[in-house]
Motif scaffolding. Structure first.
Motif, PDB file in Angstrom:
ATOM      1  N   UNK A  89       0.779  -1.108   0.097  1.00 29.20           N
ATOM      2  CA  UNK A  89      -0.007   0.116  -0.087  1.00 29.20           C
ATOM      3  C   UNK A  89       0.856   1.063   0.133  1.00 29.20           C
ATOM      4  N   UNK A  90       0.683   2.210  -0.949  1.00 31.57           N
ATOM      5  CA  UNK A  90       0.983   3.536  -0.997  1.00 31.57           C
ATOM      6  C   UNK A  90      -0.168   4.664  -0.589  1.00 31.57           C
ATOM      7  N   UNK A  91       0.197   5.050   0.537  1.00 27.78           N
ATOM      8  CA  UNK A  91      -0.809   6.066   1.040  1.00 27.78           C
ATOM      9  C   UNK A  91      -0.247   7.379   1.521  1.00 27.78           C
ATOM     10  N   UNK A  92      -1.229   8.382   1.434  1.00 28.50           N
ATOM     11  CA  UNK A  92      -0.680   9.736   2.071  1.00 28.50           C
ATOM     12  C   UNK A  92      -1.528  10.920   1.705  1.00 28.50           C
ATOM     13  N   UNK A  93      -1.232  12.150   1.962  1.00 27.15           N
ATOM     14  CA  UNK A  93      -1.973  13.178   1.961  1.00 27.15           C
ATOM     15  C   UNK A  93      -2.650  13.431   0.641  1.00 27.15           C
TER      16      UNK A  93
END
Lengths: 331, 331
Positions: A89-93
């Motif tokens: 998973x690549x997550x963020x703002x």
């Protein structure tokens, strides 16, 4: 056993989040009246598949979390077995900086190129950049929605979602018709963490949904990486805080590959002209606008422009909002 | 026991690094001929003090490292007891970015304001910014040279060194006359680490002297902090690598104060105009040039300029090379 599909349909009808059959007369009445065959037919017409929690095809990693969904709805041209393949998973703002967008895209590209599935939430900002990166690499990517599987949310990502479905999947624990609602996003984040072997938080404010995903991942014993960022940037406060809490600092895609025991794909560093090489050296010290590069290198503006195109074509430099950055080394 | 001053003088004469008397006829002959009284007189004339390793005034923390210098030469208007007060080393790249310079200066200022001595190597870049920050706060700072105590090195920091001597100290284990030489800087770094309760690496390339200081500090069991930075910047590769090796991420001066059990000084957040507040919010998402701020806020250029001056005066924003940054929160 009550049908998990009936449970998902009841949750959609009543606007609730349910993972276990509630001991309620209303639910019992719903189940008695539920025409599962007709419901399945309407799903099939909308090209939506249902993978119940009890289905052997349901991903074991997601089943192992403490409150797995009753099942997942899926849209896309590939089989549900994509859900069982090693995913990151690549997550963020949502409102990320050009740095965050750049890093998310590069990580998406490199992890997908190494054969990993790139998971994210299809949101603006980091999520979208990660999905796009994976698509650029010709890799597989899965979007997990926080609303009904039939919704294009956010609307700005309609075309992205359609490209993702062409080679990957869009999934949701929510049945068709469920509206996006703020409280569903933390629940969605647990599904992202649940499907992932590792979670990478690219950029996050101090109070941020991405930190919830990271918390879920830590609880479930998954690897959590945080991308370091400038301590003067509010968009890196959440990620730098994660580092303080013990998340692994990520500086290149290779960190994830190493943690998951995945071989990096072979690569030869591209050869570039001396001028391009000088511009690249300057960019390795930090992002720059083209005019700053003219000043720093002493080259003509046209020469810098040619060098930048060469570097972009070679995949060594990327530009977001006028800021050129050296693509981070993959190992 | 052979005089430690004779040892230091012999090391200077022969261009060697010596912390123990060598069993050599040449050294024995030097000691026999050494006129310690005359040597001390010439030091006093040059306003240079000598604190031998065996002197009770020699700092215990530095004496405890595995190869403490024979003694230190010191210049400055304050007593040698400054060397025994709690000190934090702030070190990093000579060719640092505006980010590194900004952070080093802010840390120097805040740690000095909290009563800690700010130690560094008087080099260009991070070192100089840290010393200047400490002076701005009216605090104490110590520069540790990698050459003879009588040298102004680098020449560009002649005036800075003189300001430091006015309220603090410049010290060296090397006697007057010793030329700067590359191999002396790692040795100097062990003295910086040896004098420090904690070492903060602000910005460092992959192979960097600041990492040597951090290594010495780790070996001696001192706290080591690394300031996170963008993974696309070569100047943060060393610091982000330190984070991978287990250094504590530093996001504000308070992290050091907490680790050392020092009370932060009381502070009231300054009150600013609404326009300044809007500009500050934008800067908290990342550094910007003034023209970018005009675009981002929709204010007139003049309004942005006024807001920026207001924020700079309030100590909330700092500018380096045209890039404005929000001053990081102190806790």
């Amino acid at each position: 056993m009550v049908s998990e599909l009936a449970l998902a349909a009841f949750a959609a009808r009543t606007g609730r989040h349910l993972v276990r059959p509630p001991a309620e007369a209303e639910f019992a009445a719903f189940v008695r009246a539920f025409d599962e065959r007709a419901y399945r037919t309407s799903l099939a017409r909308a090209d939506v598949r249902w993978i119940a929690r009890s289905d052997p095809a349901f991903p074991q990693l997601l089943r192992s979390i403490h409150d797995p969904p009753a099942g997942v709805f899926a849209r896309g041209s590939v089989g549900a077995e994509l859900l069982t393949q090693p995913a990151v998973a690549i997550v963020g703002a949502r409102g990320c900086s050009s740095y965050g967008a750049h890093v998310a895209r590069a990580l998406g590209r490199e992890l997908a190129a190494a054969g990993l599935v790139v998971l994210s939430g299809l949101a603006r900002g980091v999520d979208g950049a990660a999905h796009r990166g994976a698509l650029e690499a010709g890799g597989r990517t899965i979007g997990v929605l926080g609303c009904g599987i039939d919704r294009d949310y956010p609307a700005a990502h309609r075309e992205l979602a359609s490209r993702m479905r062409a080679s990957g999947l869009v999934v949701s624990e929510y049945a068709p018709g469920v509206e996006p609602a703020p409280w569903r996003f933390p629940a969605r984040n647990r599904v992202i963490a649940g499907l992932a072997r590792a979670v990478v938080v690219v950029e996050a404010r101090e109070r941020s949904g991405a930190l919830i995903t990271a918390d879920f991942a830590l609880e479930e014993g998954r690897e959590v990486f945080a991308v370091p960022g400038e301590i003067t940037s509010a968009l890196s406060r959440g990620t730098n805080m994660l580092l303080k809490l013990g998340a692994s600092p990520l500086t290149c895609a290779g960190d994830v590959l190493e943690a998951l025991g995945v071989e990096p794909p072979p690569s030869d560093p591209p050869v570039v002209t001396a001028a391009a090489s000088a511009v690249l050296d300057r960019l390795r010290d930090g992002a720059s606008a083209a005019d700053e590069l003219v000043r720093a290198t002493g080259f003509e503006a046209a020469g810098v422009a040619i060098a930048l195109s060469e570097l972009e074509l070679a995949g060594l430099v990327a530009q977001v909002d006028g800021a050129y950055r050296a693509v981070m080394p993959s190992k």
